[in-house]
Motif scaffolding. Sequence first.
Motif, PDB file in Angstrom:
ATOM      1  N   ASP A  46      -6.827  -2.099  -1.244  1.00  0.00           N
ATOM      2  CA  ASP A  46      -5.986  -0.915  -1.473  1.00  0.00           C
ATOM      3  C   ASP A  46      -4.713  -0.985  -0.637  1.00  0.00           C
ATOM      4  N   THR A 173      -5.385   0.834  -8.942  1.00  0.00           N
ATOM      5  CA  THR A 173      -4.119   1.305  -8.369  1.00  0.00           C
ATOM      6  C   THR A 173      -3.826   2.729  -8.826  1.00  0.00           C
ATOM      7  N   GLU A 176      -6.182   5.095  -7.043  1.00  0.00           N
ATOM      8  CA  GLU A 176      -5.775   5.256  -5.652  1.00  0.00           C
ATOM      9  C   GLU A 176      -4.564   6.180  -5.549  1.00  0.00           C
TER      10      GLU A 176
END
Length: 283
Positions: A46, A173, A176
Amino acid sequence: ARATARRPLAWASAWEAVTSLGESARESALLLRAGLCNLAPSRFVDARGDAVLLCRAPALDADLPFLDRLAELSRLAIERLAPQLPTPPQALLLALPARLADEQGRLDDAGRAAVGVLRRQLPRGWDQLAIEVFPQGAPAAAWALRRALQRLPRDGVLLWGCVDTLHDAGVLTELEGGDRLLRPDQVDGMRPGEAAAFVALGARAVEGAVGLLACGFGDDETAADEVTLDAALTASLTGALAPLRALGARCNQWLLGSSHEEVATRALQNLIGRCGDVLGTAT
């Protein structure tokens, strides 16, 4: 026609799944009841530089890319299901993730490639299997089931199934960015996983088959806001509960799913209060 306890809409004669927990439906159910989730650090990193926590199907290599994972999950589940069927199914109604659709909602090039790989890996004798895909993401399984009931064969079976994996850099992504991944400071975040599951549906009862008494579908294909989402959920739940209410029966076992968004969670909480007449005392 409205289903009754004497006349199911369809009969589920066989089913199989490959999930983030186990290599079969039975194994997955056993491990789920045991409270396992198979969560572990992955190869994805991440924005903080930490390994993303994922639930990975034990049967798949961790480094297998997204499209290959979809095809392999499907292959393994169908491979385990095929011996349970006396004859090849007449069609496959397959729900797929929305990221395989173009702007018009049709299967894009990547999606067609994944389905092509799956077709080449079908069991022997399944060469003529008609595959109808529904790349609409979360509601796709419901749409595929509705279509399956429309084209249910008088003899034999068709397959209704779904496959998805969140082991994809783009998806992670996005999750997140919405602060939806599980982290030490986000304990209610998602546990991204993967699975494929297929059910053989037919019009005739066979030994061991489970009758599908009713299905409820929302009127709106797209829940654009809280109002339309609530209306769609209300319509689907009303249809699904019709046989229970007609019989004056109650149910003690409920499986309700909701995404991480607060809107969906609130709508689901509101719905629970509307079905008190069919909630069992041991729910």
